[in-house]
Structures are given as structure tokens and as C-alpha cells.
Design an enzyme around this catalytic site. Structure first.
Site, PDB file in Angstrom:
ATOM      1  N   THR A  27      23.708  30.818  43.422  1.00  0.00           N
ATOM      2  CA  THR A  27      25.009  30.535  42.826  1.00  0.00           C
ATOM      3  C   THR A  27      25.011  29.046  42.474  1.00  0.00           C
ATOM      4  O   THR A  27      24.401  28.234  43.176  1.00  0.00           O
ATOM      5  CB  THR A  27      26.166  30.919  43.778  1.00  0.00           C
ATOM      6  OG1 THR A  27      27.401  30.672  43.099  1.00  0.00           O
ATOM      7  CG2 THR A  27      26.157  30.156  45.075  1.00  0.00           C
ATOM      8  N   GLY A 153      35.231  42.371  43.635  1.00  0.00           N
ATOM      9  CA  GLY A 153      36.009  41.235  43.144  1.00  0.00           C
ATOM     10  C   GLY A 153      35.500  40.622  41.852  1.00  0.00           C
ATOM     11  O   GLY A 153      34.317  40.728  41.512  1.00  0.00           O
ATOM     12  N   ALA A 154      36.418  39.951  41.144  1.00  0.00           N
ATOM     13  CA  ALA A 154      36.087  39.134  39.969  1.00  0.00           C
ATOM     14  C   ALA A 154      35.821  37.703  40.448  1.00  0.00           C
ATOM     15  O   ALA A 154      36.013  37.385  41.624  1.00  0.00           O
ATOM     16  CB  ALA A 154      37.245  39.155  38.980  1.00  0.00           C
ATOM     17  N   ASN A 156      37.279  34.761  39.329  1.00  0.00           N
ATOM     18  CA  ASN A 156      38.217  33.656  39.066  1.00  0.00           C
ATOM     19  C   ASN A 156      39.042  33.230  40.288  1.00  0.00           C
ATOM     20  O   ASN A 156      39.425  32.067  40.377  1.00  0.00           O
ATOM     21  CB  ASN A 156      39.118  33.979  37.869  1.00  0.00           C
ATOM     22  CG  ASN A 156      39.974  35.193  38.069  1.00  0.00           C
ATOM     23  OD1 ASN A 156      39.628  36.080  38.854  1.00  0.00           O
ATOM     24  ND2 ASN A 156      41.087  35.254  37.381  1.00  0.00           N
ATOM     25  N   GLU A 182      29.051  38.193  41.638  1.00  0.00           N
ATOM     26  CA  GLU A 182      27.774  37.481  41.782  1.00  0.00           C
ATOM     27  C   GLU A 182      27.883  36.034  41.290  1.00  0.00           C
ATOM     28  O   GLU A 182      27.000  35.221  41.569  1.00  0.00           O
ATOM     29  CB  GLU A 182      26.652  38.229  41.035  1.00  0.00           C
ATOM     30  CG  GLU A 182      26.833  38.387  39.527  1.00  0.00           C
ATOM     31  CD  GLU A 182      27.673  39.607  39.122  1.00  0.00           C
ATOM     32  OE1 GLU A 182      28.581  39.991  39.882  1.00  0.00           O
ATOM     33  OE2 GLU A 182      27.420  40.154  38.028  1.00  0.00           O
ATOM     34  N   GLU A 253      42.781  46.384  38.833  1.00  0.00           N
ATOM     35  CA  GLU A 253      43.463  45.150  38.404  1.00  0.00           C
ATOM     36  C   GLU A 253      42.599  44.554  37.291  1.00  0.00           C
ATOM     37  O   GLU A 253      41.559  43.958  37.575  1.00  0.00           O
ATOM     38  CB  GLU A 253      43.586  44.181  39.585  1.00  0.00           C
ATOM     39  CG  GLU A 253      44.444  44.697  40.737  1.00  0.00           C
ATOM     40  CD  GLU A 253      45.941  44.645  40.439  1.00  0.00           C
ATOM     41  OE1 GLU A 253      46.344  44.007  39.457  1.00  0.00           O
ATOM     42  OE2 GLU A 253      46.705  45.257  41.206  1.00  0.00           O
ATOM     43  N   CYS A 287      44.039  36.021  34.852  1.00  0.00           N
ATOM     44  CA  CYS A 287      44.224  37.310  34.167  1.00  0.00           C
ATOM     45  C   CYS A 287      45.584  37.423  33.494  1.00  0.00           C
ATOM     46  O   CYS A 287      45.721  38.054  32.452  1.00  0.00           O
ATOM     47  CB  CYS A 287      44.040  38.452  35.161  1.00  0.00           C
ATOM     48  SG  CYS A 287      45.075  38.288  36.615  1.00  0.00           S
ATOM     49  N   GLU A 396      41.044  39.478  24.879  1.00  0.00           N
ATOM     50  CA  GLU A 396      41.119  38.545  26.003  1.00  0.00           C
ATOM     51  C   GLU A 396      39.945  37.561  25.914  1.00  0.00           C
ATOM     52  O   GLU A 396      38.789  37.973  25.898  1.00  0.00           O
ATOM     53  CB  GLU A 396      41.038  39.302  27.327  1.00  0.00           C
ATOM     54  CG  GLU A 396      41.225  38.373  28.524  1.00  0.00           C
ATOM     55  CD  GLU A 396      41.038  39.062  29.875  1.00  0.00           C
ATOM     56  OE1 GLU A 396      40.071  39.818  30.022  1.00  0.00           O
ATOM     57  OE2 GLU A 396      41.861  38.818  30.773  1.00  0.00           O
ATOM     58  N   LYS A 466      49.402  50.092  30.910  1.00  0.00           N
ATOM     59  CA  LYS A 466      48.489  50.490  29.835  1.00  0.00           C
ATOM     60  C   LYS A 466      47.034  50.256  30.284  1.00  0.00           C
ATOM     61  O   LYS A 466      46.691  50.558  31.436  1.00  0.00           O
ATOM     62  CB  LYS A 466      48.869  49.768  28.538  1.00  0.00           C
ATOM     63  CG  LYS A 466      50.346  50.032  28.142  1.00  0.00           C
ATOM     64  CD  LYS A 466      50.636  49.788  26.685  1.00  0.00           C
ATOM     65  CE  LYS A 466      50.987  48.398  26.353  1.00  0.00           C
ATOM     66  NZ  LYS A 466      51.510  48.184  24.996  1.00  0.00           N
ATOM     67  N   GLU A 473      49.053  45.569  43.650  1.00  0.00           N
ATOM     68  CA  GLU A 473      48.711  44.853  44.874  1.00  0.00           C
ATOM     69  C   GLU A 473      49.946  44.076  45.309  1.00  0.00           C
ATOM     70  O   GLU A 473      50.751  43.656  44.469  1.00  0.00           O
ATOM     71  CB  GLU A 473      47.543  43.882  44.624  1.00  0.00           C
ATOM     72  CG  GLU A 473      46.221  44.620  44.432  1.00  0.00           C
ATOM     73  CD  GLU A 473      45.011  43.716  44.269  1.00  0.00           C
ATOM     74  OE1 GLU A 473      45.156  42.591  43.761  1.00  0.00           O
ATOM     75  OE2 GLU A 473      43.911  44.149  44.647  1.00  0.00           O
TER      76      GLU A 473
END
Ligand code: NAD
Length: 503
Positions: A27, A153-154, A156, A182, A253, A287, A396, A466, A473
């Protein structure tokens, strides 16, 4: 070469575990591209072992009285708060977000949610209901944990996402196998250690590492009862499709392209501040960002003038400097993606470039960042005279790119705001509260704000409409995503038995 952080292994059965794949990845610090740590990649058999460690822990954890589970989770929240700055520094290095942001938001909002769900279940939030049918018959319901759940998880909000998923999951009596993105995995085993230190039993919270293939293996695994996923719409479709094959519960999400609507009577200062918050916080990698900024035609030039003045307050710099409020993008692939959108906006969409653009080096000249070329920096960008059919307006971008769209009437702006397959967030700025509520009621989005943007407290249920997602959450409704209900009808009159007794 020794790296700033120790290896991130896997975590199951209550301790760090090396992977059996013998494979690792690194990372990196997005502000310098320097490697931060080696991350062990889970093999399929490592994922199997993590799931079986969770399966072993489930009978005892799910039978632990909610008030005892609450006590343990409250302790974990206290440890998170006590270690706030150390954890914020990890998140700053891993994500590229300024310390001024990670120290005030990321861990705080995660710990708040942990405390919220601990208190909720400790205070009877998992109780069912009793429905009296007749004097001698009633229905009672119980809320039961699902079993072993996957959290994916994402990148951000790494530790915040891990906590928003694991807090209600564990509070409700489930066990979790969590896979971080990752791109930002540093927090994962530290969080697992904090849970263990607080008294969460071995196997209740587990970590696997790797990219999409590891997430896909976890999702389809027959030992998984539910998948809670945060990420892109396209990935979410794959994950939900795979989970559907095993009839698994899902929470999705996903991404957004939210409308930030400045109503005609809005306070100019508040409107500009709100639009900036909705586009440039976290370098636009939020997001719920309100990237389609609708401004009344009559206000457009005043709005743009004030916005240009305030753009000077965006400060890139050393990420640990408390005055820095703007960092780099998370990774090279993401920098390439955002750059290509800006290029498209200029060359193909032919929107008017009001601020920023592709010459980031000139913009960074006035900052103290050394070797900025090595990091994934991009300058904040504002396009105006945009139209709804432009790609920069429809898709996006997930970066610091604002599109200004002029409108004439309320009816028109509502229709245009809703003209998207996404429905994550929306908001209005106005002094006219009647109008605010009328407009909000017509907007097709799950998360909405009036004269505010971005705040997402533990008490507020959040989730997209949508294509932006399924389920929510946080808030009271957040716990329902982690239980299944059993309904029991009790009849003391024996009436069913008499039907056949008469035949
Ligand atoms: P992504 O979809 O690329 O990856 C998310 C996670 O899914 C990663 O951990 C990845 O390894 C994993 N993954 C990839 N392919 C998979 C597969 N086939 N099966 C299972 N897992 C798989 O998303 P990202 O780029 O990390 O995150 C950015 C996106 O997340 C944006 O679209 C943003 O809007 C969204 N997001 C949404 C929310 C929300 O609450 N709605 C919050 C944060 C981010």
C-alpha cells in the site's frame, strides 16, 4: 527496504495470521507514492479458515446477552477515541486525506456509530413485539442474528466504513469477515486488535486481505449469510448478483451523482460554502458529493464570482499540517480517471472551465509540497455553463470536479435533479423553509440535507435510492439490516386442534 508500517497480515481466531498464498502487495502514500507496508494476500483457503473461525465463535457470541456485548463494544469505542490521533495519522498516510480531516471525522464518526449500536442493543433495541390477536391468542416476534456476515469496504473512508459495518453486525450478535479495499488496508488489523483488546472473543471479527477476487470468493461462500458492500455501482451489481445465488441478505452502499440545489432566495455566502463542501471535502472523494450544482440563472454570476474568491481558501500542503485542507487523490489509477474526466469536460463536453483544469503543477507552485509530481495531486476544478447531457454531469467522477448548471424554475430544477439513474443524496440551500420541504419531498434520493451538506451522524439512517443502493446503515433502522425476524403465534384456546377433532 524497511517500510514505515509493519506488515498487515490476516486476522482470525483472535490473532494476526500469515497468509498461505505467500503473496503480498504494497500500500502506498498517495501524497508521495512511497510504499507504506506489505499486505498479505488471502488465499481461498485463508478465507475458508477465517469463515470457519467466525462460525466457531457464533454460537457463544450470539447467545451473549446484548447488554454484555454492549459493554465490550463500548470499551472498543473508548479505545478508538483514546487512540484517535494515532489512527488518524495511519488513515492520512493510507488515503492521502489531510490530518485536519481524519483526526476530526474518520475515527470520531466510526466510534460514535459503535457507541450508538452498543447503547441501542444494550437498551433493548433488539426486542421484538407482541401483537394481541384474541383474548387467548397472540403473536410475538424475536430478532435473531444472521450468522457469519461479510463486510467489503471502499477506499475513501476505510476505518469509518469498517466500523459502520462491524458495529451493528457485532452488536446484533453476528460475526464478521471483513475485507478492506486493497488501496487502503492499513487500518484493518489495527481495528481487529482493538476489538480483541476490548474483549471481543476470538473469531467474532476477522480480516482477509486482497483485491476483487478475494471479495468475490468471500461473497459467494456458502458460509456467508449476508454481504454488506460499499463501492462502485458496477461492482455492487456483481456482488448483489452473486449473493442472490445463495439467497443472502445484502446491504449495498454505492455511488452517486447528487444534486446540490441553490434555491432563488438562498443566502449567497451559505450557498457557496455549501457547494464547496459538497465538492471539495476529501478532495471530492465522498459518495454523497453534490457534484451537480444547480444555480438560478439570476444568481449565476454572483455565485460564480463569490465561488472564485473562495476557491483561494483551498489549501494543498503537508498532510500533517493543521492548515492543510486538501490532499491528493488516493491512487494513480484514480488520478488517471479523474484527469480523463476533466480532459473530456474541456475537449468533448466543451463546458466552460471556470477554475482549475489540467495544469496542476502551476497550481501547486505556491504550496510547500516537495516532489509533488510523485504524488497523485490534482487541482480542484469548476466547470460552468454545463448541460445535463454532458458526461461530466452524468457520471460519477469521484474527484474535486464541480459542474454548475443554471435553471429557471423550481419545477424544472426538480425534474432535472431527478433525471439520473442514481439517487444517493441531494440537498437545498434556501431561507424559505416551506419551499425547502416541498422540494426535498420531490427529490428521488435517500439522503437529503437542508442548508447543510455531508454530515452523517450515527442517529441518521443513510442509504441510496435507485442504482445507488439497497438498505441503510446507521440509525434505528440500521440494526434491522443485521437480524432476521421469527414470528410465533401462541393460541391458548386450542382452536386449530378442534377443526380436525370434529371431522
Ligand atoms: P470498488 O467497487 O472498486 O471496490 C470496493 C470493494 O469491492 C473493494 O474492497 C474491492 O476490492 C471489492 N471488489 C471489487 N470487485 C469485487 C467483486 N467482484 N466481488 C466482491 N468484491 C469486489 O469501489 P471503490 O473504488 O473502492 O470505492 C469508490 C466507490 O464507492 C464510489 O463509487 C463511491 O461512491 C462508493 N462509496 C459509496 C458509499 C455509500 O455509502 N453509498 C460510501 C463510500 C464510497
Amino acid at each position: 527496504m524497511s517500510l514505515p508500517y509493519p506488515d498487515r497480515t490476516l486476522y482470525y481466531s483472535g490473532s494476526q495470521q500469515p497468509s498461505t498464498s505467500n503473496k503480498t502487495f504494497q500500500t502506498i502514500d498517495p501524497s508521495t507514492s512511497q510504499p507504506l507496508a506489505n499486505i498479505h494476500i488471502s488465499s481461498p483457503s485463508d478465507v475458508d479458515t477465517a469463515i470457519s473461525s467466525a462460525q466457531k465463535a457464533f454460537p457463544s457470541w450470539s447467545a451473549t446477552p446484548p447488554i454484555e456485548r454492549a459493554r465490550i463494544l463500548q470499551k472498543a469505542a473508548a479505545i478508538l477515541r483514546a487512540r484517535n490521533n494515532e489512527l488518524a495519522e495511519i488513515e492520512t498516510h493510507d488515503t492521502g486525506k489531510p490530518f485536519s480531516e481524519t483526526s476530526g471525522v474518520d475515527i470520531v464518526t466510526g466510534a460514535d456509530v459503535l457507541e450508538y449500536f452498543a447503547n441501542l442493543v444494550g437498551g433493548g433495541g433488539l426486542n421484538g413485539e407482541t401483537i394481541q390477536l384474541r383474548p387467548n391468542a397472540w403473536v410475538y416476534t424475536t430478532k435473531n442474528p444472521l450468522g457469519v456476515c461479510a463486510g467489503i469496504g471502499a477506499w475513501n473512508y476505510p476505518i469509518q466504513i469498517a466500523l459502520w459495518k462491524s458495529a451493528p453486525c457485532l452488536a446484533a450478535g453476528n460475526c464478521m469477515v471483513y475485507k478492506p479495499s486493497e488501496f487502503t488496508p492499513l487500518h484493518s488489523t489495527v481495528l481487529a486488535e482493538i476489538y480483541s483488546e476490548a474483549g471481543v472473543p476470538p473469531g467474532v471479527f476477522n480480516v482477509v486481505q486482497g483485491a476483487g477476487d478475494v471479495g468475490a470468493y468471500l461473497t459467494q461462500h456458502p458460509g456467508i449469510a449476508k454481504v454488506s458492500f460499499t463501492g462502485q455501482v458496477a461492482t455492487g451489481c456483481k456482488v448483489a448478483g452473486s449473493a442472490a445465488g445463495g439467497m443472502k441478505y445484502v446491504t449495498m452502499e454505492l455511488g452517486g451523482k447528487s444534486a446540490c440545489i441553490i434555491l432563488p432566495d438562498a443566502d449567497l455566502e451559505q450557498a457557496v460554502d455549501g457547494a464547496m463542501m459538497a465538492n471539495f471535502f476529501s478532495t471530492g472523494q465522498v459518495c454523497t458529493n453534490g457534484t451537480r450544482v444547480f444555480v438560478p440563472k439570476t444568481m449565476k454570476s454572483a455565485f460564480e464570482k463569490r465561488l472564485l474568491e473562495k476557491m483561494q481558501f483551498i489549501r494543498a500542503g503537508d498532510l500533517m499540517d493543521p492548515s492543510t485542507n486538501f490532499g491528493p487523490l488516493v491512487s494513480k489509477p484514480h488520478l488517471d480517471k479523474v484527469t480523463s474526466y476533466i480532459k473530456h469536460g474541456i475537449e468533448t463536453d466543451k463546458a466552460t472551465l471556470l477554475y482549475g483544469g489540467l495544469d496542476t503543477p502551476s497550481w501547486l507552485q505556491t504550496t510547500p509540497i516537495k516532489d509533488y509530481q510523485k504524488g497523485h495531486w490534482i487541482q480542484p476544478t469548476v466547470f460552468t455553463n454545463c448541460s445535463d447531457d454532458m458526461r461530466i454531469v452524468k457520471e460519477e467522477i469521484f474527484g474535486p470536479v464541480m459542474s454548475i448548471l443554471a435553471y429557471n424554475s423550481i419545477e424544472e430544477v426538480v425534474a432535472r435533479a431527478n433525471n439520473t439513474s442514481l439517487g444517493l443524496a441531494a440537498g437545498v440551500f434556501t431561507k424559505d423553509l416551506n419551499l425547502a420541504h416541498q422540494v426535498i419531498a420531490q427529490l428521488e434520493a435517500g439522503i437529503t440535507w437542508i442548508n447543510s451538506w455531508g454530515e452523517s451522524p450515527a442517529e441518521m439512517s443513510v442509504g441510496g435510492w435507485k442504482m445507488s443502493g439497497v438498505g441503510v446503515e446507521n440509525g434505528r433502522r440500521g440494526i434491522e439490516a443485521w437480524v432476521r425476524t421469527k414470528s410465533t403465534l401462541v393460541d391458548m384456546g386450542g382452536e386449530v386442534a378442534t377443526v380436525f377433532a370434529k371431522l
